[in-house]
Write a protein that holds these residues in place. Structure first.
Motif, mmCIF file in Angstrom:
data_model
loop_
_atom_site.group_PDB
_atom_site.id
_atom_site.type_symbol
_atom_site.label_atom_id
_atom_site.label_comp_id
_atom_site.label_asym_id
_atom_site.label_seq_id
_atom_site.Cartn_x
_atom_site.Cartn_y
_atom_site.Cartn_z
ATOM 1 N N LYS A 44 0.832 -1.196 -0.008
ATOM 2 C CA LYS A 44 -0.115 -0.024 -0.106
ATOM 3 C C LYS A 44 0.811 1.212 -0.095
ATOM 4 C CE LYS A 44 -3.823 -1.750 2.483
ATOM 5 N NZ LYS A 44 -4.818 -1.745 3.597
ATOM 6 N N GLN A 45 0.387 2.290 -0.548
ATOM 7 C CA GLN A 45 1.040 3.708 -0.754
ATOM 8 C C GLN A 45 1.476 4.124 0.711
ATOM 9 O OE1 GLN A 45 -0.724 6.491 -3.270
ATOM 10 N NE2 GLN A 45 1.221 7.831 -3.268
ATOM 11 N N SER A 46 0.228 4.002 1.676
ATOM 12 C CA SER A 46 0.573 4.576 3.055
ATOM 13 C C SER A 46 1.675 3.789 3.725
ATOM 14 C CB SER A 46 -0.650 4.245 3.818
ATOM 15 O OG SER A 46 -1.349 3.100 3.856
ATOM 16 N N THR A 47 1.792 2.357 3.564
ATOM 17 C CA THR A 47 2.966 1.728 4.324
ATOM 18 C C THR A 47 4.360 1.987 3.539
ATOM 19 O OG1 THR A 47 1.300 -0.372 4.305
ATOM 20 C CG2 THR A 47 3.844 -0.603 4.665
ATOM 21 N N PHE A 48 4.167 2.313 2.376
ATOM 22 C CA PHE A 48 5.590 2.618 1.609
ATOM 23 C C PHE A 48 5.950 4.015 2.361
ATOM 24 C CE2 PHE A 48 7.706 4.995 -1.773
ATOM 25 C CZ PHE A 48 8.654 4.118 -1.993
ATOM 26 N N LYS A 49 5.073 4.970 2.253
ATOM 27 C CA LYS A 49 5.246 6.436 3.083
ATOM 28 C C LYS A 49 5.754 6.245 4.496
ATOM 29 C CE LYS A 49 2.280 9.183 0.198
ATOM 30 N NZ LYS A 49 0.956 10.275 0.264
ATOM 31 N N LEU A 50 5.256 5.381 5.127
ATOM 32 C CA LEU A 50 5.755 5.077 6.691
ATOM 33 C C LEU A 50 7.248 4.486 6.549
ATOM 34 C CD1 LEU A 50 5.084 5.176 9.372
ATOM 35 C CD2 LEU A 50 3.969 3.016 9.294
ATOM 36 N N LEU A 51 7.392 3.666 5.642
ATOM 37 C CA LEU A 51 8.870 2.966 5.469
ATOM 38 C C LEU A 51 9.634 4.164 5.074
ATOM 39 C CD1 LEU A 51 8.209 -0.616 3.825
ATOM 40 C CD2 LEU A 51 8.953 0.054 6.299
ATOM 41 N N VAL A 52 9.392 5.028 4.180
ATOM 42 C CA VAL A 52 10.234 6.015 3.806
ATOM 43 C C VAL A 52 10.368 6.975 4.873
ATOM 44 C CG1 VAL A 52 10.341 8.250 2.279
ATOM 45 C CG2 VAL A 52 9.832 5.611 1.262
ATOM 46 N N LEU A 53 9.290 7.481 5.637
ATOM 47 C CA LEU A 53 9.677 8.331 6.870
ATOM 48 C C LEU A 53 10.501 7.729 7.929
ATOM 49 C CD1 LEU A 53 8.742 10.919 8.286
ATOM 50 C CD2 LEU A 53 6.822 9.525 9.104
#
Length: 183
Positions: free
Chosen positions: A2-11
Motif C-alpha cells: 500500500k502507498q501508506s505503508t511505503f510512505k511510512l517506511l520512507v519516513l
C-alpha cells in the motif's frame, strides 16, 4: 504494498538516516571541542610542525621556535570571542615576550579572512604581538582546528603542555604561560 505503508517506511528510513548522521556529526564535533579527545600530539608527544607566513610573506615553522616555550593562538577577524581575548594576549606578550614566543595565527582562507581584514583588527587595536597567516591551512590541519579560538601552550621541548578551546580568560592564559615558562 500500500502507498501508506511505503510512505511510512520512507519516513522511518529518513528518520534513521537523520538521527544516525546527527550522532556521527556530534561525535566529530565533540572530538574537536573536548581537548582530551583531540589528537593534536604526535606519537612522540611533540607538537606537529606547520608552516605560516608573516606580514612580509616570510615563511615560519613551529619548529623554528624549538628550545623556547610557545603560546600558539588560532584566531579569525570574524570571530567575536577571538577578538575579545586579544587584549589578554597583548598584555601577556608585553609581560612574557622575552620568555616565550607568541604565535597569533590567523586562519587566512582568502574568503572569510584575508590579510587585510586580519591586519585591520590588529592595527585598529594597536596590538604589537607577532601575527602569522595560515594561508594554506597547514597549521589548522596540523592541529585539527574545527572551532575558534584555540590556544595551545607548547614547552621548550616542543611538547604540548595544554590546549584551551574557546575564548580564554586572563587567568587561564596566565596559568597556561606559567606552565611552560621556566624562571
Amino acid at each position: 504494498m500500500k502507498q501508506s505503508t511505503f510512505k511510512l517506511l520512507v519516513l522511518i528510513l529518513t528518520l534513521v538516516i537523520v538521527i544516525g548522521g546527527s550522532v556521527l556529526l556530534y561525535r566529530s564535533f565533540d572530538d574537536k571541542v573536548r581537548p582530551e579527545l583531540s589528537a593534536v600530539e604526535t606519537a612522540e608527544g611533540v607538537a606537529p610542525n606547520f608552516s605560516v607566513l608573516d606580514e612580509s610573506d616570510g615563511s615560519y615553522h613551529l619548529s623554528d621556535f624549538r628550545g623556547q616555550p610557545v603560546v600558539l593562538n588560532f584566531w579569525s577577524s570574524r570571530c567575536g570571542p577571538c577578538k575579545q581575548e586579544m587584549p589578554y594576549f597583548q598584555q601577556a606578550w608585553e609581560t612574557y615576550g622575552d620568555k616565550a614566543e607568541f604565535m597569533m595565527v590567523n586562519l587566512t582562507d582568502g574568503y572569510n579572512d584575508t590579510y587585510g581584514s586580519a591586519l585591520r583588527v590588529i592595527r585598529e587595536n594597536g596590538y604589537t604581538f607577532p601575527v602569522y597567516f595560515d594561508t594554506e591551512s597547514d597549521a589548522a590541519k596540523a592541529f585539527e582546528i574545527g572551532v575558534m579560538p584555540v590556544t595551545v601552550f607548547i614547552d621548550a621541548d616542543g611538547k604540548i603542555a595544554s590546549k584551551h578551546i574557546g575564548a580564554i580568560t586572563e587567568a587561564q592564559l596566565e596559568k597556561g604561560i606559567q606552565s611552560i615558562v621556566r624562571d
